[in-house]
Design an enzyme around this catalytic site. Structure first.
Site, PDB file in Angstrom:
ATOM      1  CG  ASP A 268     137.600  64.019  33.497  1.00 46.47           C
ATOM      2  OD1 ASP A 268     137.726  64.525  32.355  1.00 46.47           O
ATOM      3  OD2 ASP A 268     137.813  62.818  33.729  1.00 46.47           O
TER       4      ASP A 268
ATOM      5  CG  HIS B 237     137.039  72.268  26.952  1.00 38.84           C
ATOM      6  ND1 HIS B 237     137.219  71.283  27.891  1.00 38.84           N
ATOM      7  CD2 HIS B 237     137.585  71.785  25.802  1.00 38.84           C
ATOM      8  CE1 HIS B 237     137.851  70.256  27.337  1.00 38.84           C
ATOM      9  NE2 HIS B 237     138.078  70.542  26.072  1.00 38.84           N
TER      10      HIS B 237
ATOM     11  CG  LEU C 145     139.002  80.672  47.610  1.00 39.70           C
ATOM     12  CD1 LEU C 145     139.063  79.395  48.440  1.00 39.70           C
ATOM     13  CD2 LEU C 145     137.769  80.636  46.717  1.00 39.70           C
TER      14      LEU C 145
END
Ligand code: IPE
Ligand code: IPE
Ligand code: MG
Length: 244
Positions: free
Chosen positions: A25, A42, A137
């Site tokens: 965020d 972004h 992962l």
């Protein structure tokens, strides 16, 4: 595993959280602070995402779940939503090979509804298919994801499966969440100084440790992940019990 040089000594590699989830965020505020359009924030978040993945690999985190687009983010201006769809698609296209080379399994959590453009879905499927065999992962991108929607979807599946009311329990519901094979997050990190969950992983984070940082997502780097892990390791998890 040998510790890379830049892993801080305050992290105990024997007690690394196996699942870390992040609410990425603050992109809009990062851009505003620089007089840039929100979309530039972004774009700048991509470097943060990739560095965080590298940090997770450095210390041996096995599961990383990143909140990329919520079921509520459709409320944003059309231009921003359109940008985010295209950005996420191109990010996958640009980054999937290097993530694959690092042994990262990419997958997605969220609703595949009509609002997600078909070409974005295609890119998601390709990335998941390419990396499906990796186990170092697991990077789950929560995309068009809502915690409430996930629980509703699980309940719908229980009904479809004809599960009788007295067989509905935590186990049967949990097994119908989007990715029941993933352990619940040990640690949730939220950036940008907001102290809320915003509909992220409502079921799964019942006993997660929450760490909040003022860092805006585009500025977040593996060092910030390590700081959050160090904070996590100072916590005492009790699960409702008492100190043993
Ligand atoms: C997070 O940054 C990215 C998404 C929610 C897609 P924001 O866009 O929410 O940035 P702020 O919170 O407005 O600064
Ligand atoms: C949460 O951030 C969603 C993502 C990071 C994708 P938001 O910026 O949408 O959350 P609110 O609106 O501040 O609660
Ligand atoms: Mg925000």
């Amino acid at each position: 595993m040998t510790a890379p040089d830049d892993v801080p000594p305050d992290i105990d590699l024997e007690r690394v959280p196996s699942h870390v989830a992040c609410v990425m965020d603050g992109n809009g505020r990062w851009a505003s602070q620089r007089g840039l359009p929100r979309t530039e924030g972004h774009a700048a978040g991509e470097a943060a995402l990739l560095d965080t993945v590298d940090g997770a690999l450095d210390i041996g985190v096995r599961w990383l779940t990143m909140f990329a687009f919520s079921t509520e983010n459709w409320r944003r201006p059309t231009d921003e939503v359109r940008y985010l769809m295209g950005f996420n698609e191109s990010l996958l296209l640009r980054r999937r090979d290097e993530l694959h080379a690092k042994g990262v399994r990419i997958r997605f959590a969220g609703r595949r509804d009509w609002r997600v453009p078909r070409r974005v879905l295609r890119r998601m499927d390709e990335s998941a298919g390419l990396t499906a065999g990796n186990r170092r992962l697991t990077l789950t991108m929560a995309f068009n994801y809502g915690g409430r929607a996930e629980i509703v979807d699980a309940v719908r599946q229980l009904v479809r499966d004809g599960v009788p009311a007295d067989k509905v329990d935590e186990r049967s519901l949990r097994s119908r969440l989007y990715h029941p094979d993933a352990p619940d997050p040990d640690l949730v990190v939220r950036t940008s100084g907001e102290y809320r969950i915003s509909n992220f992983l409502l079921w799964e984070l019942a006993y997660s440790e929450l760490v909040f940082t003022d860092v805006l997502w585009p500025d977040f780097r593996r060092r910030d992940l390590f700081d959050a892990v160090a904070e996590y390791q100072r916590r005492e998890r009790r699960y409702g019990g008492v100190r043993s």
